[in-house]
Enzyme design. Sequence first.
Site, short mmCIF file in Angstrom:
data_model
loop_
_atom_site.label_atom_id
_atom_site.label_comp_id
_atom_site.label_asym_id
_atom_site.label_seq_id
_atom_site.Cartn_x
_atom_site.Cartn_y
_atom_site.Cartn_z
N HIS A 93 0.85 -1.20 0.00
CA HIS A 93 0.00 0.00 0.00
C HIS A 93 0.88 1.23 0.00
O HIS A 93 1.89 1.30 0.70
CB HIS A 93 -0.93 0.04 1.21
CG HIS A 93 -1.88 1.20 1.17
ND1 HIS A 93 -3.09 1.14 0.53
CD2 HIS A 93 -1.76 2.47 1.64
CE1 HIS A 93 -3.69 2.31 0.61
NE2 HIS A 93 -2.91 3.14 1.28
N ASP B 208 -15.27 1.27 6.07
CA ASP B 208 -14.25 2.10 5.44
C ASP B 208 -14.77 2.77 4.17
O ASP B 208 -14.39 3.89 3.85
CB ASP B 208 -13.01 1.27 5.11
CG ASP B 208 -11.95 2.10 4.42
OD1 ASP B 208 -11.41 3.01 5.06
OD2 ASP B 208 -11.68 1.84 3.22
N ARG C 245 -14.08 11.36 4.32
CA ARG C 245 -12.81 12.01 4.67
C ARG C 245 -12.40 13.01 3.60
O ARG C 245 -11.83 14.06 3.90
CB ARG C 245 -11.70 10.95 4.84
CG ARG C 245 -11.73 10.23 6.17
CD ARG C 245 -10.78 9.04 6.14
NE ARG C 245 -9.42 9.43 5.81
CZ ARG C 245 -8.55 8.63 5.19
NH1 ARG C 245 -8.91 7.41 4.83
NH2 ARG C 245 -7.33 9.05 4.94
N SER D 131 -8.02 3.01 7.85
CA SER D 131 -8.48 2.76 6.49
C SER D 131 -7.59 1.76 5.78
O SER D 131 -8.06 0.80 5.17
CB SER D 131 -8.53 4.08 5.71
OG SER D 131 -8.92 3.86 4.37
N LYS E 1 -8.55 -2.82 5.51
CA LYS E 1 -8.68 -3.53 4.23
C LYS E 1 -7.66 -4.65 4.13
O LYS E 1 -7.96 -5.73 3.61
CB LYS E 1 -8.51 -2.54 3.06
CG LYS E 1 -9.65 -1.55 2.91
CD LYS E 1 -9.59 -0.81 1.60
CE LYS E 1 -8.54 0.28 1.58
NZ LYS E 1 -8.93 1.48 2.32
#
Length: 382
Positions: A108, A187, A194, A209, A213
Amino acid sequence: MFDTEGLGDPEPGLPHSTLPDPASQISIPEIIRKKRDGVKLQEEEIRTFVQGVTRGTMKDGQIGAMLMAIRLQGMDAKETLALTHEMAASGRVLEWPEGWRGLLVDKHSTGGVGDKVSLPLAPALAACGCKVPMISGRGLGHTGGTLDKLESVPGFKVSQSPEQMKEILETVGCCIVEQSRELVPADKVLYALRDVTATVDSLPLITGSILSKKAAENISALVLDVKFGSAALYPTLESAQLLAQSLVSVGTQLGISSAAVLSRMDEPLGRRVGHSLEVLEALECLDGRGPSDLRELVTTLGGTLLWQCGRAVSVPEGAVCIACSLDDGSARHTFQAMLQAQGVDAATARALCAGSEEQRFQVLGRTRAQEELLVLKDGMGE
């Protein structure tokens, strides 16, 4: 320049949350007030908030107020872990064959301009023997979204059920998808709000967040590309280090072997910016060519993951394996197979992955309005 922030040994995952006792109702306005005033929230209060988001019993105004309270007052490590756990528990957790244990990995990035790393990295990891169930997002703030870029490919379907994801992983080794309604529904609501409530840069909300996931993916190892610089969510190295530490700590406590790499984002990554242009540059990387900064980041992140999951004895050895998959065409072949598995017709996938640059432009299209800016003389800019 890249710095490895840390690697945590995984701890046993936390159990899923249980439903609150109907007899002990907790007031949403009271939870908002407590966080607004800087009071630490208890686990059951955080659970009530997340379940209210998931079930649609909270109004958008209340959710926005809570997000802003968290942004202004922050959360300590225990609160952040509880928030992440409850978000992950708001939906389904993916299940995989026992034989894949230890091979399930993901990456990520906290986002930046021109960041198309996921496109070559996922197939490169799959070509090296990993399974990559990558759940990606769309643009947030000024950063581009991986899904938006992939949707510039005609026919590409980012929506895949958990069963379809499993089938793609069995045949291809990687997929890049959006989170379905079944996965971390809390989320999906918070992510959208957000962006419109100016709370994108909240450390506990970013941590929750990202890692909710990844916890729902049920992966073994995760590498986090935490950006810092003028085009990053966190402009300074020190602030990025705090986020990296939060991500590694919470990820480890959720049972995921987690590492963070700090990378600069003072200028765009690579040379192309824009959805289809970034797909083109990702294809150049998959050809074994392309900008050196993109290739370096892909091989560094991929090498870290191969080391984490035991497919390389060191990060440098893992980076060499990733580089070989880019140079020998195996990563590109895997990317082509992923495109077809996610809805792109065979001829289009072949034109993109085996065609010339002109053929690739024919698939992705060119903008009708073009302006060429010429410099007065050759040279390098400072």
